[in-house]
Design a protein around this motif. Structure first.
Motif, PDB file in Angstrom:
ATOM      1  N   GLN A 227      18.542 -35.554  15.095  1.00 29.37           N
ATOM      2  CA  GLN A 227      18.369 -35.770  13.867  1.00 29.37           C
ATOM      3  C   GLN A 227      17.107 -36.388  13.610  1.00 29.37           C
ATOM      4  O   GLN A 227      16.955 -36.345  12.761  1.00 29.37           O
ATOM      5  N   TYR A 228      16.362 -37.022  14.243  1.00 31.55           N
ATOM      6  CA  TYR A 228      14.893 -37.640  13.940  1.00 31.55           C
ATOM      7  C   TYR A 228      14.203 -36.874  14.436  1.00 31.55           C
ATOM      8  O   TYR A 228      13.242 -36.716  12.784  1.00 31.55           O
ATOM      9  N   ALA A 229      14.591 -35.768  14.829  1.00 35.11           N
ATOM     10  CA  ALA A 229      13.309 -34.705  14.959  1.00 35.11           C
ATOM     11  C   ALA A 229      13.442 -33.734  13.681  1.00 35.11           C
ATOM     12  O   ALA A 229      12.190 -33.239  13.030  1.00 35.11           O
TER      13      ALA A 229
ATOM     14  N   LEU B 230       9.011 -24.513   9.998  1.00 31.95           N
ATOM     15  CA  LEU B 230      10.018 -23.983   9.269  1.00 31.95           C
ATOM     16  C   LEU B 230      10.868 -23.209  10.479  1.00 31.95           C
ATOM     17  O   LEU B 230      11.705 -23.569  10.645  1.00 31.95           O
ATOM     18  N   TYR B 231      10.378 -22.624  11.811  1.00 25.94           N
ATOM     19  CA  TYR B 231      10.820 -22.169  12.449  1.00 25.94           C
ATOM     20  C   TYR B 231      11.518 -23.511  13.361  1.00 25.94           C
ATOM     21  O   TYR B 231      12.770 -23.237  13.767  1.00 25.94           O
ATOM     22  N   GLN B 232      11.036 -24.344  13.755  1.00 26.87           N
ATOM     23  CA  GLN B 232      11.459 -24.780  14.338  1.00 26.87           C
ATOM     24  C   GLN B 232      12.313 -26.166  13.516  1.00 26.87           C
ATOM     25  O   GLN B 232      13.591 -26.291  14.285  1.00 26.87           O
ATOM     26  N   LEU B 233      12.680 -26.522  12.315  1.00 25.13           N
ATOM     27  CA  LEU B 233      13.437 -26.858  11.215  1.00 25.13           C
ATOM     28  C   LEU B 233      14.074 -26.063  11.477  1.00 25.13           C
ATOM     29  O   LEU B 233      15.455 -26.128  11.462  1.00 25.13           O
ATOM     30  N   ALA B 234      14.470 -24.654  11.579  1.00 27.19           N
ATOM     31  CA  ALA B 234      15.746 -23.932  11.325  1.00 27.19           C
ATOM     32  C   ALA B 234      16.817 -24.115  13.361  1.00 27.19           C
ATOM     33  O   ALA B 234      18.086 -24.458  12.330  1.00 27.19           O
ATOM     34  N   SER B 235      15.980 -24.530  13.835  1.00 28.32           N
ATOM     35  CA  SER B 235      16.501 -24.304  14.889  1.00 28.32           C
ATOM     36  C   SER B 235      17.144 -25.605  14.973  1.00 28.32           C
ATOM     37  O   SER B 235      18.189 -25.895  15.636  1.00 28.32           O
TER      38      SER B 235
ATOM     39  N   GLN C 224      24.687 -24.471   6.453  1.00 28.06           N
ATOM     40  CA  GLN C 224      25.042 -22.463   6.756  1.00 28.06           C
ATOM     41  C   GLN C 224      24.356 -21.891   7.670  1.00 28.06           C
ATOM     42  O   GLN C 224      23.626 -21.636   6.301  1.00 28.06           O
ATOM     43  N   MET C 225      24.185 -20.895   8.019  1.00 25.48           N
ATOM     44  CA  MET C 225      23.166 -20.253   8.873  1.00 25.48           C
ATOM     45  C   MET C 225      23.576 -18.232   8.323  1.00 25.48           C
ATOM     46  O   MET C 225      24.415 -18.149   8.676  1.00 25.48           O
ATOM     47  N   PRO C 226      22.765 -17.862   7.393  1.00 22.35           N
ATOM     48  CA  PRO C 226      23.317 -16.606   6.831  1.00 22.35           C
ATOM     49  C   PRO C 226      23.247 -15.590   7.808  1.00 22.35           C
ATOM     50  O   PRO C 226      23.748 -14.371   8.391  1.00 22.35           O
ATOM     51  N   SER C 227      22.731 -15.613   9.246  1.00 26.05           N
ATOM     52  CA  SER C 227      21.883 -15.306  10.072  1.00 26.05           C
ATOM     53  C   SER C 227      22.006 -16.473  11.316  1.00 26.05           C
ATOM     54  O   SER C 227      21.926 -17.569  11.257  1.00 26.05           O
ATOM     55  N   ARG C 228      21.276 -15.696  12.900  1.00 28.76           N
ATOM     56  CA  ARG C 228      21.047 -16.601  13.394  1.00 28.76           C
ATOM     57  C   ARG C 228      19.365 -17.403  12.862  1.00 28.76           C
ATOM     58  O   ARG C 228      18.775 -16.338  12.371  1.00 28.76           O
ATOM     59  N   PRO C 229      18.543 -18.745  13.479  1.00 30.99           N
ATOM     60  CA  PRO C 229      18.003 -18.770  13.218  1.00 30.99           C
ATOM     61  C   PRO C 229      16.353 -17.665  13.665  1.00 30.99           C
ATOM     62  O   PRO C 229      15.740 -18.585  13.998  1.00 30.99           O
TER      63      PRO C 229
END
Ligand SMILES: O=C(O)CCC(=O)C(=O)O
Ligand SMILES: [Fe+2]
Length: 486
Positions: free
Chosen positions: A162-164, A189-194, A203-208
């Protein structure tokens, strides 16, 4: 290991170390500059020869004087160059620089500080967007995107997703504002998505998975940003046990209401010493069940200074016994540095021990030495019983830890209270005051109500002295005590 972060006193040394390192680096640069100057001089003499190069080299070299000059010069040029390359001044200053570098904090220290930051954040519910709380404390500090990214990653690796997420979002915001950084927006952005995916925040449209070139799918990006905006700052993703809940509640200033009858018992009075009736103490009843007493003005300023001075050179990271290996290890559950002061080490130590005997009326022959502790950033001691010791080699000789005398040697601006989560008591550190409670009941059993903890220090440097009094020798003394304990 330095472990600067576990003691505020050690952290302040970093300011001197910074100065010393800068001085050494300056010295080294000067030596290097001197070296470069010498090399340039050598180069100059060689180049000068090009400029007045002879029109007829053959004729020139046939002049024995010219031949002598050229051969001599060239035969020495490498030796001279090497001499400058390995200049002694340079070697000395480099040695100094190297040895100062030994005192610098390492990556472990950085992680320690970040962990402390995350702990404070967790305990005091701090939003990274509201980081101004930290900056108000000193000098309007702000963090750059690389720093917030670092905190995000450490939070992630210590399972504080959560803090991450919040720190990563803060990083993104900073990058969007055009702040310079090594970390790229794509990485963030990549880390955020993960993180968001793992928290099921969006809600994921697809895998991140990033689209071509490591870019985030635009739809995913949009839904990510939207959900972050509306995301509530709560602890709902981090489960807490009951103890932690009360521990945290008490640390953050929540108090359980007491009945008026009980509250009336919390009085302040002058009291004759139980061991020395000639001495008067300012005694305050801090809690009734179990009885916790505070003695105001127990130590003088001079005594506090002496004790700190004695302890300083001995401070080392406080350890706990690892439940699995049985070895002494450093742990996040106890972040402080401590030192033992022996009875006859200094007259002030003897004097303080005597005062403890005077006020409590207990036998101190079997007690442990005075333990001094200094807490670092986020320094804390999670809920524990003083009487529950693993591998207590002294038990046979001295008996259990019947009572604790905890002396506060500093005020703490924010945080750092001593709390008793099972009963709801919270003691604020007050410089020079001492608190006393019994860990064991009169029948020798543990008083389970004495579970207690030191809340993380948010702002300030917390110094305490602990005196653990043992059972043996109290057989005829505790009875006389007026302390009402079951
Ligand atoms: O520092 C405190 O407030 C409590 C310390 C403590 O409980 C301990 O050292 O056993
Ligand atoms: Fe304790």
């Amino acid at each position: 290991v330095n472990e600067f972060y576990s003691s505020t006193d050690h952290m302040t040394r970093l300011i001197d170390i910074r100065k010393e390192f800068a001085r050494c680096l300056h010295g080294y640069i000067e030596a290097l500059e001197g070296q470069v100057d010498a090399l340039k001089r050598t180069l100059n003499t060689l180049e000068k020869d090009f400029d007045d190069a002879p029109e007829d080299p053959e004729k020139f070299i046939s002049n024995p004087l010219a031949a002598f000059q050229l051969v001599r010069k060239l035969s020495r040029v490498w030796a001279t160059t090497q001499e400058h390359l390995e200049g002694r001044r340079n070697t000395e200053t480099l040695e100094k620089l190297r040895s100062t570098a030994q005192t610098l904090p390492g990556a472990d220290d950085v992680d320690g500080v970040v962990m402390a930051l995350v702990r404070l954040q967790e305990m005091y519910r701090l939003d990274p967007r509201n980081i101004s709380l930290f900056s108000q404390v000193s000098h309007n500090l702000t963090l750059d995107p690389d720093e917030t990214f670092h905190i995000a990653m450490i939070s992630y690796h210590s399972h504080r997703l959560q803090y991450a997420l919040l720190w990563m979002e803060e990083t993104l915001r900073k990058l969007d504002e055009g702040e310079e950084a090594n970390v790229t927006k794509d990485e963030v952005l990549y880390q955020l998505a993960s993180f968001s995916h793992q928290l099921a925040v969006i809600q994921m449209p697809s895998r991140p998975e990033p689209t071509n070139g490591g870019l985030l799918h635009p739809a995913l990006h949009k839904s990510l940003i939207e959900s972050i905006k509306t995301w509530e700052w709560t602890a709902k993703y981090i489960p807490h046990t009951d103890t932690e809940n009360t521990y945290e509640a008490l640390c953050t200033g929540k108090r359980v209401a007491m009945t008026p009858q009980r509250e009336r018992k919390l009085v302040c009075r002058y009291r004759r010493g139980r061991g020395n009736p000639l001495m008067l103490f300012k005694e305050e009843v801090e809690w009734d069940q179990p009885m916790i007493l505070r003695y105001h003005d127990f130590l003088s300023e001079g005594e506090i200074d002496t004790i700190k001075t004695l302890a300083r050179p001995k401070l080392s990271r406080a350890q706990v016994i690892d439940a699995v290996s049985g070895k002494r290890v450093s742990a996040a559950s106890r972040v402080s540095q401590s030192a033992w002061l022996y009875e006859d080490e200094d007259p002030v130590v003897t004097q303080v021990n005597q005062r403890i005997a005077d006020v409590t009326g207990l036998e101190l022959q079997t007690a442990e030495s005075l333990q001094i502790a200094n807490y670092g950033i986020g320094g804390q001691y999670e809920p524990h019983y003083d009487s529950k010791l693993t591998n207590d080699s002294d038990f046979q000789l001295r008996g259990g830890r019947i009572a604790t005398v905890l002396i506060y040697m500093s005020d703490v601006d924010i945080g750092g209270a001593t709390v008793f989560p099972d009963v709801g008591a919270a003691l604020q550190p007050k410089r020079g005051s001492a608190v006393l409670w019994f860990n064991l009941l009169r029948n020798g059993n543990e008083d389970i109500r004495t579970l207690h903890a030191a809340c993380p220090v948010f702002v300030g440097s917390k110094w305490v002295a602990n005196k653990w009094i043992r059972t043996y020798g109290q057989e005829f003394r505790r009875k006389c005590s007026t302390i009402k304990s079951d």
